[in-house]
Design a protein around this motif. Structure first.
Motif, mmCIF file in Angstrom:
data_model
loop_
_atom_site.group_PDB
_atom_site.id
_atom_site.type_symbol
_atom_site.label_atom_id
_atom_site.label_comp_id
_atom_site.label_asym_id
_atom_site.label_seq_id
_atom_site.Cartn_x
_atom_site.Cartn_y
_atom_site.Cartn_z
ATOM 1 N N ARG A 152 -5.630 -6.573 3.338
ATOM 2 C CA ARG A 152 -6.982 -6.233 2.902
ATOM 3 C C ARG A 152 -8.021 -7.172 3.498
ATOM 4 O O ARG A 152 -9.082 -6.744 3.929
ATOM 5 N N GLU A 204 -0.102 -7.637 0.973
ATOM 6 C CA GLU A 204 -1.147 -6.638 0.711
ATOM 7 C C GLU A 204 -2.525 -7.294 0.724
ATOM 8 O O GLU A 204 -3.478 -6.765 1.297
ATOM 9 N N ASP A 233 0.820 -1.219 0.000
ATOM 10 C CA ASP A 233 0.000 0.000 0.000
ATOM 11 C C ASP A 233 0.854 1.269 0.000
ATOM 12 O O ASP A 233 0.590 2.212 0.739
ATOM 13 N N TYR A 268 -11.106 -6.213 5.922
ATOM 14 C CA TYR A 268 -12.472 -6.625 5.564
ATOM 15 C C TYR A 268 -13.115 -7.394 6.722
ATOM 16 O O TYR A 268 -14.272 -7.159 7.053
#
Length: 195
Positions: A183, A179, A140, A187
Motif C-alpha cells: 500500500r 500488505e 490483498d 501511495y
C-alpha cells in the motif's frame, strides 16, 4: 505413633501444561518484541524464523514467495542450503503447493513424511524433508507465499496446538507487513504521478 495417612497426587500433567503455557508466552513475547522494532523487515523476519525453528524444534525456518510457477526463498534461516535465501525451485516440486491447497487458515503439518505417504511426492524427492509445518501468506486476497518450518529428520510427536498457533500468528504478521508495504508503495507511486 500408630500410623501415617498420606495423599499423593500426580502433578506431572499440571507441570507439563504450565511449561507449555510458559513456552507459549515466550513465543508470543518474542513475536511482539520483534515486530515492534524499527529493524528492516527481512531482518525482523529472520529473527522470528530463527526463534521459530528453535521453538518448533526443527533445523530450518523460511519465507517463500511464488512467481510464474517458481518458489523463491526470500528469507531462510538454518543449515539447509536448498532452503536458504535466494534458492529457487519449481512450485510443482515444493511442499508449499500442499500448504496452499489446504485451508489457508490452517497450517499444514507433517511429522514423518515417509510414514505419511509422501515418499513418491516430488517435494519429498527434491528436498528430503521428513517434517514440515507451513502456512499460507495472503496479501490483498492473493496467495503470494508461505511461512514454513522444516527438518530433514522426522519429529517424534505431532506439532502441538501452541506451535500451530505460533505459525498462524507469524503468517498473519508477515501478511500484514507485506500488505502495508504494498500500500505504501502504491501511495508513493500515486504521489509521484501527482507531483
Amino acid at each position: 505413633i500408630q500410623g501415617i495417612i498420606g495423599i499423593g497426587r500426580d502433578i506431572a500433567e499440571r507441570k507439563q501444561r504450565i511449561q507449555l503455557l510458559q513456552r507459549q508466552e515466550e513465543a508470543f513475547r518474542k513475536l511482539h518484541q520483534t515486530a515492534s522494532t524499527t529493524a528492516p523487515f527481512e531482518e525482523k523476519v529472520a529473527d522470528v524464523l530463527d526463534f521459530g525453528r528453535r521453538y518448533m524444534n526443527v533445523e530450518q525456518g523460511f519465507l517463500t514467495r511464488f512467481d510464474d510457477g517458481t518458489q523463491e526463498i526470500i528469507v531462510g534461516v538454518g543449515p539447509n542450503d536448498q532452503l536458504s535465501e535466494g534458492a529457487t525451485a519449481p512450485f510443482s516440486e515444493s511442499y508449499c503447493r500442499h500448504t496452499v491447497e489446504l485451508d489457508p487458515e490452517t497450517p499444514l503439518t507433517v511429522t514423518n513424511a515417509a510414514a505419511e505417504g509422501w515418499k513418491d511426492d516430488p517435494a519429498y524427492e527434491r528436498f528430503g524433508l521428513a517434517c514440515y509445518a507451513g502456512s499460507t501468506i495472503i496479501v490483498d486476497g492473493e496467495t503470494i507465499g508461505t511461512i514454513c518450518f522444516a527438518d530433514r529428520n522426522p519429529q517424534d510427536q505431532e506439532f502441538n496446538e501452541i506451535q500451530e498457533t505460533f505459525i498462524e500468528l507469524v503468517t498473519e504478521w508477515v501478511s500484514y507487513e507485506l500488505e502495508r508495504a504494498e500500500r505504501e508503495q502504491k501511495y508513493r507511486r500515486l504521489t509521484e504521478r501527482i507531483s
